[in-house]
Design a protein around this motif. Structure first.
Motif, mmCIF file in Angstrom:
data_model
loop_
_atom_site.group_PDB
_atom_site.id
_atom_site.type_symbol
_atom_site.label_atom_id
_atom_site.label_comp_id
_atom_site.label_asym_id
_atom_site.label_seq_id
_atom_site.Cartn_x
_atom_site.Cartn_y
_atom_site.Cartn_z
ATOM 1 N N LYS B 113 0.827 -1.206 0.000
ATOM 2 C CA LYS B 113 0.000 0.000 0.000
ATOM 3 C C LYS B 113 0.864 1.261 0.000
ATOM 4 N N GLY B 114 2.019 1.156 0.645
ATOM 5 C CA GLY B 114 2.912 2.311 0.752
ATOM 6 C C GLY B 114 3.337 2.867 -0.596
ATOM 7 N N GLN B 115 3.401 2.019 -1.627
ATOM 8 C CA GLN B 115 3.785 2.502 -2.952
ATOM 9 C C GLN B 115 2.708 3.436 -3.506
ATOM 10 N N GLU B 117 0.539 5.081 -1.659
ATOM 11 C CA GLU B 117 0.462 6.272 -0.809
ATOM 12 C C GLU B 117 1.608 7.228 -1.094
ATOM 13 N N ALA B 118 2.795 6.676 -1.358
ATOM 14 C CA ALA B 118 3.929 7.534 -1.698
ATOM 15 C C ALA B 118 3.595 8.335 -2.954
ATOM 16 N N GLY B 119 3.009 7.661 -3.948
ATOM 17 C CA GLY B 119 2.613 8.360 -5.166
ATOM 18 C C GLY B 119 1.554 9.417 -4.881
ATOM 19 N N GLN B 120 0.600 9.064 -4.038
ATOM 20 C CA GLN B 120 -0.477 10.017 -3.720
ATOM 21 C C GLN B 120 0.061 11.283 -3.075
ATOM 22 N N VAL B 121 0.900 11.130 -2.028
ATOM 23 C CA VAL B 121 1.358 12.337 -1.341
ATOM 24 C C VAL B 121 2.294 13.160 -2.220
ATOM 25 N N VAL B 134 3.386 1.331 -10.180
ATOM 26 C CA VAL B 134 2.984 -0.021 -9.813
ATOM 27 C C VAL B 134 3.226 -1.041 -10.931
#
Ligand code: ADP
Ligand code: MG
Lengths: 264, 215
Positions: B113-115, B117-121, B134
């Motif tokens: 999930k962190g991948q 979220e990193a993209g989102q932020v 991804v």
């Protein structure tokens, strides 16, 4: 007027209330440390500010502009624009493993300035933008001491180096407020120093930062203000001298005693 | 029957085998992705329709599906003449797309999930996160299981003979029964070994190329 104003943030997951009314303000250039035992809602608070979670109630106001209001409805695009005011450095780095260090830092700025650009860019303009972004990335990476790792992949770096790349990657998006969620918790003790040093150096450049941390010594020496969270509320707030030297709340006292025991 | 004559006849069968293999792959690889998106849909009814479909296809023999595609329309009163090879290819594409979709889904779900979220932020859009962050990681993770399926497909093509499509095995069988020769059978084995061996080398190469990073 405060630079950042966080107002009455509530957040529940199913039946559990995780944040029960969080209020605080920050000045520009201030460093705020958030401490508290695990499960008290620190991560959730940072995630709310970065729009990874949507608060059930509350507002976030930055520089007079209301970024978020739980009563409002926001499109994906609006959220994307709003969250760019904040940067987030994760506990587990979350670097993109398939890209080099340099690419990790350049990717998001390129996607924003080139792919999401409103007007059609000519090839020459794109090349120019790429060059600027890369130049900027090299400078940021130099400032976190990674000039010799530009072409390495994350898996070839130590945890401390990876976290410094993550910090550089966040800085490249020029966030107004940079948030850290326990940036050293996943690191071996001998590597925490190099990451904390980078954060200290950012403080000297007057960067506004919110740092969730278990490093009490660091919070005490590097922060301008400290928040102690317990069970989803702000139990104590003040300068490091006030919170560490003269805590008012029972809970703060016992938390600080416990964290001192753990150190010795 | 001379070695050359046998070779010529088997080559014809092999061409059909190659055809089934190639077209199935070209059709099932993208169709599988579509089924993946369907079975991961946030809309519950769509998700369940796809899941049940995949369950049925994966839970029944491919041979049965070939027979059904070929005879089914006629049995329910549809008066159309279906080309045998086409029936085989349709059945194969659907069957393999379902298997591929499960591999794709596993690959997508295995990305932390962190991948995302990193993209989102970092302000990326959903599609940028999928395509720039991804997708490549998914590809790296699914190459080994996809390789297994692709090798299985090479051998599964022999099922086409159930509706008398003359692929490699059938063409050998014809020689054996007409000329009472046994060695073409081993010769056919060599064809398969050569083909799957070549694919294995190719897949290993791809796997190695993708292994420039860990994780
Ligand atoms: N996505 C989630 N779904 C359900 N519960 C969650 C979720 N995220 C956090 N929680 C719960 O919220 C509480 C606070 O979590 P967190 O904000 O991570 O605390 P901290 O960072 O202070 O350790 C914990 O009890 C945790 O189990
Ligand atoms: Mg946490």
């Amino acid at each position: 007027m405060a630079f950042l104003e966080v107002n009455g943030i509530f957040k529940r997951f199913g039946k559990t209330e995780v944040l029960k009314g969080i209020d605080f303000t920050m000045d520009k250039g201030e460093v705020l440390a958030i401490i508290g035992s695990s499960g008290s809602g620190k991560t959730t608070l940072l995630r709310c500010m970065n729009f990874l979670e949507t608060p059930d109630a509350g507002r976030i106001v930055l520089n007079g502009e209301e970024l978020f209001n739980a009563d409002g409805k926001y499109s994906d695009r609006e959220i994307r624009e709003k969250r760019l005011h904040f940067g987030l450095v994760f506990q587990s780095f979350n670097l993109f493993p398939q890209y080099t260090v340099l690419r990790n830092v350049c990717l998001a700025p390129e996607l924003m300035k080139i792919n999401q650009s409103e007007k059609k860019l000519s090839r020459a303009e794109k090349t120019q933008i790429r060059k600027e972004i890369e130049e900027n990335a090299r400078q940021i990476l130099a400032s976190v001491g990674l000039s010799d790792k530009l072409m390495n992949y994350p898996c070839e770096l130590s945890g401390g180096q990876q976290q410094r790349v993550a910090i550089a990657r966040a800085l490249a998006m020029e966030p107004v407020i940079l948030c850290f969620d326990e940036p050293t918790s996943a690191l071996d003790p001998e590597l925490t120093g190099e990451v904390l040093k980078v954060i200290r150096e950012l403080k000297t450049t007057d960067r506004t930062m919110i740092i969730v941390t278990h490093e009490m010594g660091f919070a005490r020496s590097a922060a301008d203000k400290v928040i102690f969270m317990a069970d989803g509320i702000i139990e104590e707030y003040g300068t490091p001298e006030e919170v560490f030297g003269n805590p008012k709340s029972e809970k703060t006292v016992s938390f600080l005693e416990k964290s001192l025991e753990n150190i010795t | 029957m001379s070695f050359l004559e046998v070779t010529a006849q088997l080559s014809k069968g092999f061409l059909t085998t190659l055809q089934i293999f190639g077209i199935t792959l070209a059709g099932a690889l993208p169709l599988g992705l579509l089924i993946t998106f369907g079975s991961m849909s946030k809309i519950k009814p769509i998700k369940w329709i796809f899941k049940v479909f995949v369950w049925i296809i994966r839970g029944t023999p491919l041979m049965l599906q070939i027979i059904l595609v070929f005879y089914g329309p006629g049995l329910i009163g549809w008066d159309i003449k279906i080309d045998r090879l086409l029936a085989v290819i349709v059945a194969f594409i659907i069957n393999y797309a379902c298997y591929f979709s499960e591999i794709y889904r596993g690959g997508i779900e295995s990305i932390p999930k962190g991948q995302y979220e990193a993209g989102q932020v970092l302000g990326m859009t959903k599609s940028q996160i999928f395509f720039k962050v991804v997708l490549f990681q998914v590809v790296k993770r699914i190459v080994p299981p996809m390789g297994n399926e692709i090798i299985t497909l090479v051998k599964d093509t022999s099922l086409a003979r159930v509706i008398s499509v003359i692929e490699l095995v059938k063409s050998a069988q014809d020689i054996i029964s007409q000329k009472s020769l046994i060695w073409p059978l081993f010769y056919v084995g060599a064809f398969y070994l050569l083909f799957s061996g070549l694919l294995t080398i190719l897949l290993n190469y791809a796997e190695k190329k993708l292994n420039y990073y860990q994780g």
